[in-house]
Enzyme design. Structure first.
Site: not given
Length: 469
Positions: A330, A359
């Site tokens: 991301h 994450h």
């Protein structure tokens, strides 16, 4: 003499080893990547017959009970639950040790998503509550009644202590269960959860199987029925699936999770603000329009002007996609939002920004990149004591892969990063100090793997950086 020489060499070796260990401890909290290596194992969702998903017994028993703040000040609570066999009662019965039993009436809704039809989703707002008071409440009146409780926050004020839990990207895997258990047993005892998005991950299952919304609601009930979770939307709440004929974004989320957005003048439930104790919390949406002339832009521009730091000295922002992220996962997804809003965050001296999406875990130093424009080439973040600390806590434990691929070398703005699952607490002591701690799931309940004393940007704006000098 030979023996003494050997002893000296052993002692020297011990000193060297101890020095190395101590240096690692400093490095772990000083702008380096953690040396902790989490055991590599596949994260999988718990099976549908798991105990944590168990349907409560009794005819039309309320399930998936959850609460959140119901106004801007903390004197109201939104109580939500689901019934399956029939709508049943919308009434919430509530009382404190100092008051008679009272009733509040709400409404219910249902929705369809592809081949799934929801149960009856109830939302009732209890208003005019007293601050710092324990209330008991009952839902399911007329069929199977279930009783819970919550404690309202103290009255808003500059030196009111309060502890927030922080969880993001939770999901419903075995690791998710460890995260929630770790939070529940943390002796720091969070009083409300700031949730930074990505709830149940139903959209990762075939046809966005909305049964996983129901299981997640039952899984988290053990916490969110007793203390409010402050909701932020993530990308997994969008549920945009035109291939299934589902073209209305956020449909399951908006039916199931209500927030008090109108109380802060917002026009949509994806961005809003609340006051709680000594904190002013602004929730933003990374997946709604946020450019100039959009409703979210106009709202935030006005909202930041309203913040009264003499009343709520701690200014906290929640969003899903991080602006500063040194993982390859991301990477730069929050960049356009950063360009739009970062100058405001510096101007108004935001204390801390919490995000998820990636994450893993990461904490930044205070820095900004507001000088850059498309032609001047000044594109390296610089230390800025008026800027917030950015914390990525998308490490709740969902089944999507743990982010382990980091950019190298680690940028100077990154104070601490680690590819592990966990949660955090933000413990406000008074108007000047707050203690932040991140807890990895593998550690004891009281252990902090990363921590920081925050000095308030408005009342105590001294350098609180933690990188090695």
């Amino acid at each position: 003499m030979a023996k003494m020489g050997t002893s000296s060499r052993v002692a020297a070796a011990i000193v060297v080893v101890l020095g190395f260990v101590l240096s690692l401890a400093v490095v772990c909290n000083g702008g380096k990547t953690s040396s902790f290596v989490r055991k590599v194992e596949k994260t999988v969702d718990m099976p549908l017959d798991s105990d944590v998903f168990k349907v409560p017994p009794g005819y039309n028993a309320p399930q998936q009970v959850h609460i959140t703040q119901g106004d801007q000040l903390g004197k109201a609570v939104i109580v939500s639950w689901v019934t399956v066999e029939e709508p049943g009662s919308n009434t919430v019965l509530y009382w404190s040790a100092y008051s008679k039993k009272q009733k509040s009436e709400g409404k219910f809704t249902t929705y369809k998503f592809y081949n799934y039809t929801s149960g009856y989703i109830h939302h009732t707002t209890i208003r005019n509550l007293k601050f710092n008071t324990k209330y008991y409440y009952v839902v399911g009146i007329g069929h199977t009644e279930r009783q819970f409780w919550f404690i309202t926050p103290p009255e808003v004020g500059p030196d009111v202590p309060y502890t927030f839990g922080l969880i993001g990207d939770l999901g419903q895997s075995f690791d998710s269960n460890k995260t929630l258990t770790h939070y529940e047993l943390n002796p720091q005892k969070g009083q409300a959860v700031l949730f930074v998005g990505d709830l149940c991950y139903a959209d990762t299952h075939p046809n966005h199987d909305n049964v996983w919304w129901d299981t997640w609601g039952r899984f988290t009930e053990r916490s969110v029925a007793y203390q409010p979770w402050i909701w932020t939307v993530g990308n997994h709440e969008i549920d945009f699936a035109p291939e299934l004929g589902e073209t209305k974004p956020f449909k399951p989320y908006t039916h199931r999770y209500h927030v008090p957005y109108k109380a802060s003048g917002s026009t949509a439930p994806f961005w809003y603000s609340i006051k709680r104790a000594s904190a002013y919390i602004i929730v933003l949406s990374s997946y709604s329009a946020y450019g100039k002339y959009t409703p979210q832009y106009f709202w935030l521009e006005q909202e930041l002007r309203k913040v009264n730091r003499s009343e709520t000295p701690w200014l906290i922002v929640l969003m899903h996609a991080p602006w500063y992220n040194s993982y390859n996962f991301h990477y730069l997804e929050g960049e356009t939002m950063r360009v739009m809003y970062e100058p405001w965050f510096v101007k108004y001296k935001v204390d801390v920004v919490f995000a998820g999406h990636v994450h893993a875990y990461e904490r930044s130093e205070r820095m900004s990149n507001v000088a850059y424009n498309i032609v001047n080439g000044i594109c390296i973040p610089v230390k800025d004591q008026s800027a917030p600390v950015y914390i990525t806590i998308g490490d709740g434990g969902n089944t999507e892969v743990l982010a382990t691929n980091m950019t190298e070398p680690q940028p100077a703005y990154s104070a601490y990063r680690e590819a592990s699952f966990g949660h955090a607490t933000f413990d406000i002591k008074n108007r000047t100090h707050a203690y932040y701690g991140w807890h990895r799931n593998q550690d004891g309940y009281a252990v902090t793997a990363d921590s920081m004393w925050f000095f308030n940007r408005y009342y105590h704006p001294v350098d609180d950086s933690t990188s090695a000098q």
